[in-house]
Design an enzyme around this catalytic site. Sequence first.
Site, PDB file in Angstrom:
ATOM      1  N   ASN A   9       0.563  -1.411   0.006  1.00  0.00           N
ATOM      2  CA  ASN A   9      -0.029  -0.068  -0.308  1.00  0.00           C
ATOM      3  C   ASN A   9       1.229   1.255   0.073  1.00  0.00           C
ATOM      4  OD1 ASN A   9      -1.460   2.139   1.193  1.00  0.00           O
ATOM      5  ND2 ASN A   9      -3.041   1.071   1.803  1.00  0.00           N
ATOM      6  N   ASP A  11      -0.257   4.662  -0.878  1.00  0.00           N
ATOM      7  CA  ASP A  11      -0.755   5.652   0.080  1.00  0.00           C
ATOM      8  C   ASP A  11      -0.129   6.756   0.308  1.00  0.00           C
ATOM      9  OD1 ASP A  11      -2.645   4.850  -0.850  1.00  0.00           O
ATOM     10  OD2 ASP A  11      -3.263   3.477   1.631  1.00  0.00           O
ATOM     11  N   HIS A  12       0.929   6.417   1.587  1.00  0.00           N
ATOM     12  CA  HIS A  12       1.697   7.554   2.350  1.00  0.00           C
ATOM     13  C   HIS A  12       3.189   7.578   1.416  1.00  0.00           C
ATOM     14  CE1 HIS A  12      -0.925   6.769   5.325  1.00  0.00           C
ATOM     15  NE2 HIS A  12       0.076   5.498   6.082  1.00  0.00           N
ATOM     16  N   ARG A  20       3.331  18.885   1.026  1.00  0.00           N
ATOM     17  CA  ARG A  20       4.083  19.707   0.811  1.00  0.00           C
ATOM     18  C   ARG A  20       3.519  20.773  -0.579  1.00  0.00           C
ATOM     19  NH1 ARG A  20       9.336  22.393   0.503  1.00  0.00           N
ATOM     20  NH2 ARG A  20       9.620  21.906   2.681  1.00  0.00           N
ATOM     21  N   HIS A  52      -5.754   3.506  -1.473  1.00  0.00           N
ATOM     22  CA  HIS A  52      -7.194   4.065  -1.471  1.00  0.00           C
ATOM     23  C   HIS A  52      -7.136   4.924  -1.535  1.00  0.00           C
ATOM     24  CE1 HIS A  52      -9.144   4.471   2.579  1.00  0.00           C
ATOM     25  NE2 HIS A  52      -9.970   4.464   2.275  1.00  0.00           N
ATOM     26  N   ARG A  54     -10.101   8.115  -0.608  1.00  0.00           N
ATOM     27  CA  ARG A  54     -10.160   8.605  -0.106  1.00  0.00           C
ATOM     28  C   ARG A  54     -10.869   9.937  -0.977  1.00  0.00           C
ATOM     29  NH1 ARG A  54      -8.627   6.807   5.329  1.00  0.00           N
ATOM     30  NH2 ARG A  54     -10.489   8.204   5.808  1.00  0.00           N
ATOM     31  N   ARG A  58      -7.542  13.052   1.024  1.00  0.00           N
ATOM     32  CA  ARG A  58      -5.902  13.383   1.354  1.00  0.00           C
ATOM     33  C   ARG A  58      -4.425  13.218   0.822  1.00  0.00           C
ATOM     34  NH1 ARG A  58      -6.915  10.190   6.754  1.00  0.00           N
ATOM     35  NH2 ARG A  58      -8.661  11.093   7.349  1.00  0.00           N
ATOM     36  N   HIS A  59      -4.396  11.623   0.326  1.00  0.00           N
ATOM     37  CA  HIS A  59      -3.358  11.074   0.155  1.00  0.00           C
ATOM     38  C   HIS A  59      -2.946  10.838  -1.539  1.00  0.00           C
ATOM     39  CE1 HIS A  59      -5.263   7.549   1.223  1.00  0.00           C
ATOM     40  NE2 HIS A  59      -4.633   7.587   2.181  1.00  0.00           N
ATOM     41  N   GLU A  79      -8.282   0.783  -2.783  1.00  0.00           N
ATOM     42  CA  GLU A  79      -9.196   0.524  -1.352  1.00  0.00           C
ATOM     43  C   GLU A  79      -9.973   1.158  -1.906  1.00  0.00           C
ATOM     44  OE1 GLU A  79      -7.134   1.075   1.740  1.00  0.00           O
ATOM     45  OE2 GLU A  79      -5.969  -0.635   1.199  1.00  0.00           O
ATOM     46  N   THR A 109      -6.615   6.406  10.379  1.00  0.00           N
ATOM     47  CA  THR A 109      -6.201   5.628   9.158  1.00  0.00           C
ATOM     48  C   THR A 109      -7.673   4.499   9.113  1.00  0.00           C
ATOM     49  OG1 THR A 109      -5.190   3.274   8.044  1.00  0.00           O
ATOM     50  CG2 THR A 109      -4.666   4.208  10.025  1.00  0.00           C
ATOM     51  N   THR A 110      -7.808   4.083   8.219  1.00  0.00           N
ATOM     52  CA  THR A 110      -9.154   3.340   8.483  1.00  0.00           C
ATOM     53  C   THR A 110      -8.969   2.773   9.882  1.00  0.00           C
ATOM     54  OG1 THR A 110      -8.287   2.345   6.053  1.00  0.00           O
ATOM     55  CG2 THR A 110     -10.523   1.462   7.691  1.00  0.00           C
ATOM     56  N   GLU A 160     -10.223 -10.386   3.380  1.00  0.00           N
ATOM     57  CA  GLU A 160      -9.647  -8.568   4.043  1.00  0.00           C
ATOM     58  C   GLU A 160      -9.170  -9.090   5.754  1.00  0.00           C
ATOM     59  OE1 GLU A 160      -6.706  -6.019   2.384  1.00  0.00           O
ATOM     60  OE2 GLU A 160      -5.915  -5.662   3.834  1.00  0.00           O
ATOM     61  N   HIS A 200      -3.560  -4.045   8.368  1.00  0.00           N
ATOM     62  CA  HIS A 200      -3.068  -3.191   9.048  1.00  0.00           C
ATOM     63  C   HIS A 200      -2.040  -3.590   9.860  1.00  0.00           C
ATOM     64  CE1 HIS A 200      -5.268   0.259  10.706  1.00  0.00           C
ATOM     65  NE2 HIS A 200      -5.777   0.441   9.403  1.00  0.00           N
ATOM     66  N   GLY A 222       1.076  -1.413   4.066  1.00  0.00           N
ATOM     67  CA  GLY A 222       1.741   0.102   4.117  1.00  0.00           C
ATOM     68  C   GLY A 222       2.062   0.404   4.859  1.00  0.00           C
ATOM     69  N   HIS A 223       2.199   1.135   6.245  1.00  0.00           N
ATOM     70  CA  HIS A 223       2.354   2.027   6.705  1.00  0.00           C
ATOM     71  C   HIS A 223       4.133   1.756   7.231  1.00  0.00           C
ATOM     72  CE1 HIS A 223       3.351   5.316   9.853  1.00  0.00           C
ATOM     73  NE2 HIS A 223       4.303   4.944  10.402  1.00  0.00           N
TER      74      HIS A 223
END
Length: 250
Positions: A9, A11-12, A20, A52, A54, A58-59, A79, A109-110, A160, A200, A222-223
């Site tokens: 994932n 996203d980040h 920025r 994802h 959203r 946001r990302h 997602e 996050t979710t 999942e 997750h 992801g993270h």
Amino acid sequence: MGTLRLGVNIDHVATLRQARYATMPDSKNAEPDPLVAASLCERAGASGITAHLRADRRHMQDRDLERLRANIMTKLNLEMGNTPEILSFALRLQPDEVCLVPEKREEITTEGGLDLVRHRNDLAPTIKRLHAAGIRVSLFIDPERAQVEVASQLEVEMVELHTGALANAFTERFERQELERLGDAARRAANFGLQVNAGHGINYRNIVLIHQIPHLAELNIGHSIVARALIVGFENAVREMLALMENYPA
Ligand code: PXP
């Protein structure tokens, strides 16, 4: 020994860019580029890329998903929350897979899984439309019997299982309890013929616990991978995780 596949994932990567450049999406300086990260993940052996979109953007941005769709060589797992706006985007985008998740504006996050028992009537038509477009569907759920049963009734391909509670367990007793819940849900889902994924909060330390959950096909992480990639680079971060996923007893 089975093979456990890895979906990354990313996203980040977009979170960092937005920190920025949220107000300057077309700036030639807008970086880092999620597509570059996706390519590096693929080169390092990831089986899929997860993103994802959203409602608050946001990302990931719409354009990120379009570029990922056009360029990734493995598979794209989108997602998404079950809203008409995101559903019509998904039907246009044509990802290989969609994972339906709950989405709350104020969450970081979710947070929890989808409550299928409560929302089955809203989910059924969305699942139908995704299937009609040839998209495989996953439902992100807490590891509970009732949720697995409704997932099977909704005729999706995959579930999942939410591993957040296991990842954040702060006592061994709670850890054991969560592993039992996850194991039970995984066995039930496999009995129904569902593909079982998990995700997750999985990181380079707690991945050892994930090996104790049976029937897993794919992890979405992801993270921790994006955070590690800042230190050792994306390819190394993905390879290190894949090495820790080897020898999954299935
Ligand atoms: N799976 C689902 C359904 C998610 O919503 C997320 C977070 O976006 C993940 C996996 C990845 O979680 P993490 O970033 O904690 O690895």
